[in-house]
Enzyme design. Structure first.
Site, short mmCIF file in Angstrom:
data_model
loop_
_atom_site.label_atom_id
_atom_site.label_comp_id
_atom_site.label_asym_id
_atom_site.label_seq_id
_atom_site.Cartn_x
_atom_site.Cartn_y
_atom_site.Cartn_z
N CYS A 56 20.28 47.95 1.97
CA CYS A 56 20.36 49.35 2.40
C CYS A 56 21.79 49.84 2.53
O CYS A 56 22.02 51.01 2.82
CB CYS A 56 19.61 49.55 3.70
SG CYS A 56 20.44 48.81 5.12
N GLU B 167 0.85 -1.20 0.00
CA GLU B 167 0.00 0.00 0.00
C GLU B 167 0.88 1.24 0.00
O GLU B 167 1.98 1.21 0.51
CB GLU B 167 -0.83 0.06 1.29
CG GLU B 167 -1.67 -1.14 1.57
CD GLU B 167 -2.29 -1.11 2.98
OE1 GLU B 167 -2.02 -0.16 3.75
OE2 GLU B 167 -3.03 -2.06 3.28
N LYS C 202 10.94 2.97 2.26
CA LYS C 202 10.95 4.43 2.09
C LYS C 202 11.60 4.84 0.76
O LYS C 202 12.52 4.18 0.28
CB LYS C 202 11.75 5.07 3.23
CG LYS C 202 11.13 4.92 4.60
CD LYS C 202 9.96 5.85 4.75
CE LYS C 202 9.60 6.12 6.18
NZ LYS C 202 10.48 6.96 6.93
N CYS D 46 16.18 49.98 6.72
CA CYS D 46 16.51 48.97 5.71
C CYS D 46 15.21 48.48 5.08
O CYS D 46 14.34 47.97 5.78
CB CYS D 46 17.26 47.82 6.37
SG CYS D 46 17.55 46.45 5.27
N CYS E 26 22.28 42.81 9.26
CA CYS E 26 22.30 44.21 8.85
C CYS E 26 22.01 45.07 10.08
O CYS E 26 21.15 44.74 10.88
CB CYS E 26 21.23 44.43 7.79
SG CYS E 26 20.83 46.15 7.53
N CYS F 9 24.91 45.24 3.96
CA CYS F 9 23.57 44.78 3.61
C CYS F 9 23.29 45.10 2.14
O CYS F 9 23.42 46.26 1.73
CB CYS F 9 22.55 45.47 4.50
SG CYS F 9 20.86 45.15 3.99
N TYR G 292 -6.38 2.10 7.28
CA TYR G 292 -5.51 0.99 6.86
C TYR G 292 -5.28 -0.09 7.91
O TYR G 292 -4.60 -1.06 7.65
CB TYR G 292 -4.16 1.49 6.34
CG TYR G 292 -3.45 2.48 7.25
CD1 TYR G 292 -3.02 2.11 8.52
CD2 TYR G 292 -3.21 3.77 6.82
CE1 TYR G 292 -2.36 3.00 9.34
CE2 TYR G 292 -2.55 4.68 7.62
CZ TYR G 292 -2.14 4.30 8.89
OH TYR G 292 -1.50 5.19 9.69
N ASP H 267 1.94 10.31 3.93
CA ASP H 267 2.68 11.13 4.87
C ASP H 267 1.71 12.10 5.53
O ASP H 267 1.46 13.19 5.04
CB ASP H 267 3.76 11.89 4.11
CG ASP H 267 4.89 12.27 5.02
OD1 ASP H 267 4.87 11.83 6.18
OD2 ASP H 267 5.78 12.99 4.57
N LYS I 247 2.38 4.60 1.36
CA LYS I 247 2.57 5.08 2.73
C LYS I 247 2.31 6.58 2.73
O LYS I 247 3.12 7.37 2.24
CB LYS I 247 3.98 4.79 3.22
CG LYS I 247 4.20 5.19 4.66
CD LYS I 247 5.56 4.78 5.14
CE LYS I 247 5.78 5.08 6.61
NZ LYS I 247 5.48 6.44 7.00
#
Ligand code: IVH
Length: 685
Positions: A421, A125, A324, A442, A436, A418, A236, A129, A127
């Site tokens: 700015c 089947e 998996k 900024c 920054c 940065c 299941y 998640d 699986k």
């Protein structure tokens, strides 16, 4: 991480690694099961588990006391009632390779002592998640829904379960008197994307993947929120059951359908390993066309009499395993490294990639985490890199294909300013992140801070999501938080904006008006001061009580000292808070904002203390604590601290060299406590 084969380790090394792994696994279990906020991919988590198991096998006498193999998930979170599962909800062992599958089948054959020709039929089947749940039906009626929790005790989520549309409230007859159905609650990929779009528009944080979204939705204390999320359920397995008239997984699945459940399809009955593996590869290929996320497939011995004989080992059945999928990888070219600036000014490097299909999803950007990560992996612009998408998490760069590195390539040098700015970007001692220093000037931080400012747990301004904040900021209608509260001035301009109109403008302006009065803790939280989350904002608000007091204290030269005298506020946090107030630009913004608002006096914390509401007077010197600490402690318990003794005083605490107040207390018949008695009183409270 390079790891030695377990044989090459000394027992001392193995014990150390086992303890570290057990701790790490427990940490990730909590993030995943309780906080719904995993920090590593499932594949990376499985790697940890695998290594742990390997070491346990080589050093069985060194298995840690807190053995994660004996635990499923994490203990239930506080908030929901607890449900003890009639039959424990277990987990599944994992197979990662074809060889693991061969071993799994061989183990079953040996255990059941079957000869080599006897087929072992298995149900294969998908699986899913999602989040596993157990549904209890009595006389065919759904009476209880629970999460797995730690496998033995889960959370009672009945009212949330009742909102999931494809879960039958009554079973179609015939059914056993008592029946527990187990399955997975999940969100389809399409619904997940829609939900995140909505959250983005509302300025709410996005869910990392459908699993987290499902888990977050199911574990809402307010079931109307759950009801608004399009959750679904696949059945299941079963837990307790009062009578059984089926003898295989195949027959059980037919029953599930007849009772009214949806099944995880496509499932397939397989007679041998070749068929199992063909199914696995087939599903792996189809994976991205399925409407929901799966992280592998599950094989279950079909015959129930065999399942029973096989039984369980520690946390998982011997008769089933999860095969998996591997994390998906692809190679592509790194064209540039761009730097993103976040709300707190953190500079985050992002890889701009030649777009590539990684397991069905086009990837053109990947996170590089921070400066050190780039150095460690020596990632350079122009490199060919291996990109990984572990099903759910944000794509990552695993490594560089060094053989393809261009001769002229240069190591990446991280910017010291940065990019938004131009302010200096600094890295504090011991920190991985460069930030920054531009604060609200900024642009990157300004928009992010505004988004934070209007977000749900801050000002909670409905209809002002990230998209709108960005638009209004770009058009200079909102530059600082105060501008939000003078937006009324621009009503006409707003109403004529594309996609806005009168109605939504009025709605927004009303939503803003509704927030003009705000509690002090929300106000402080909304400022987006580094490290000041909701909890800290509450602590500050409770301590200073009014905005004026807070503001004054923060401008005083002893602000840092004042802050660290508050329980739970350390020097680093104090530094961030005082740094915020040291920035003249921030003070201007604050003043303009405060003028627009009514900031409420912080109410006293409701305490269930036996002494709450009483009045206390301290006199003389206390040996164990200073006067201000004593005062804070008493206030924390809901007592009022007075300066002089009167008939209204309930207690007088006498320290050394107590003067006239002690005598006055005796005279008025007020209860007098020694310091030790006072300490006793607050301890037992
Ligand atoms: S059977 C006793 N079947 O995967 C075994 N589990 O990693 C009961 N899961 O706890 C589980 N799809 O939450 C089973 N088709 C499937 C599944 C499935 C997803 C989940 C389930 C389980 C976890 C183990």
């Amino acid at each position: 991480m390079s790891r030695h084969s377990s044989q090459a380790l000394t027992p001392l090394e193995a014990a150390g690694e086992l303890a570290a792994l057990a701790k790490e696994i427990a940490h990730h279990d909590i993030l995943y099961h309780q906080s719904d906020a995993p920090q590593i991919s499932d594949a990376a988590y499985d790697e940890l588990r695998k290594r742990y198991r390997e070491l346990c096998e080589s050093f069985p006498h060194l298995v840690p006391e807190q053995d994660p193999e004996k635990k499923v998930g994490a203990a239930p979170a506080a908030g929901f009632g607890k449900v003890t599962h009639a039959v424990p909800m277990l987990s599944l062992g994992n197979a990662f390779t074809d060889e693991d599958v061969t071993d799994f089948v061989a183990r079953i054959r040996r255990f059941l002592q079957l000869n080599a020709h006897e087929p072992i039929v298995m149900m294969a089947e998908p699986k899913i998640d999602g989040l596993s749940a157990s549904l209890r039906y009595e006389q065919g009626r759904l009476v209880q829904g629970a999460t797995r929790g730690n496998g033995a005790v889960g959370e009672n989520i009945t009212s949330n379960i009742l909102t999931i549309k494809n879960i039958p409230h009554t079973l179609k007859a015939p059914f056993p008197d008592l029946l527990e159905i187990r399955g997975e609650i999940f969100l389809s990929r399409a619904d997940f994307l829609r939900l995140n779009e909505q959250r983005e528009a509302d300025g709410e944080p996005l869910f990392a993947n459908p699993r987290n979204a499902a888990a977050g939705s199911v574990r809402q204390l307010d079931s109307t929120i759950t009801a608004s999320r399009p959750l679904a359920f696949f059945a299941y397995a079963y837990g307790i059951i009062s009578q059984i008239d089926f003898s295989s997984q195949q027959e059980f699945r037919k029953k599930l359908l007849a009772w009214g459940f949806d099944l995880n399809e496509p499932a397939k009955l397989c007679s041998n390993e070749v068929e199992l593996l063909a199914y696995y590869h087939d599903i792996e290929e189809q994976r991205h066309t399925l409407p929901f996320d799966i992280d592998g497939v599950v094989y279950k011995v079909d015959r129930f009499d065999w399942q029973e004989r096989l039984g369980f080992v520690s946390r998982a059945p011997r008769w089933a395993t999860a095969h998996k999928f591997a994390a998906e990888k692809a190679i592509t070219k790194l064209n540039a490294i761009s730097i993103q600036v976040g709300r707190t000014g953190a500079l985050t490097p992002v890889a701009d990639l030649d777009p590539i299909n990684v397991g069905g999803v086009m990837v053109s950007r990947a996170t590089l985490h921070n400066e050190d990560e780039i150095l460690r992996k020596d990632i350079r612009v122009g490199d060919e890199v291996v990109v990984q998408r572990a099903g759910d998490v944000i794509p990552q760069i695993v490594e560089v294909v060094l053989s393809k590195r261009p001769a002229e390539s240069q190591p990446f040098s991280f910017p010291t300013h940065c990019p938004e700015c131009g302010s200096l970007a600094l890295r504090e001692d011991g920190m991985a992140v460069r930030r920054c220093t531009g604060g609200l000037i900024c642009p990157a931080q300004a928009v992010e801070r505004l988004c934070h400012f209007v977000s749900r747990n801050a000002f909670n301004i409905e209809g002002l999501g990230e998209q709108r904040v960005r638009e209004l900021w770009a058009d200079k209608l909102i530059q600082t938080p105060a501008d939000i509260f003078t937006l009324e001035r621009h009503r006409e301009t707003l109403a004529t904006r594309e996609g806005w109109g009168e109605k939504s403008t009025t709605k927004l302006l009303e939503a803003i008006e509704a927030r003009r009065t705000i509690s002090l803790d929300r106000f402080i939280y909304a400022l987006g001061i580094r490290q000041v989350g909701e909890a800290t904002a509450k602590i500050l608000a409770r301590h200073y009580k009014t905005y004026t007091a807070f503001r004054q204290a923060m401008e005083s030269p002893s602000a840092a000292q004042d802050l660290t005298s508050i329980d739970q506020i350390g020097p680093l946090m104090a530094q961030d808070i005082t740094a915020f107030f040291a920035e003249p630009h921030n003070l201007g913004v604050l003043d303009a904002l405060a003028r627009q608002l009514t900031i409420q006096v912080q109410p006293e914390r409701a305490v269930a203390s036996a002494v709450a509401g009483k009045t206390i007077v301290f006199t003389g010197a206390l040996a164990s604590m200073g006067r201000s600490e004593a005062k804070a402690k008493a206030e924390c318990l809901g007592l009022t601290v007075a300066g002089s003794v009167s008939k209204k005083t309930d207690f007088v605490v006498i320290g050394g060299d107590a003067g006239s107040k002690a005598a006055k207390a005796e005279q008025l018949g007020v209860k007098v406590l020694t310091e030790a008695e006072w300490l006793d009183m607050i301890q037992s409270d």
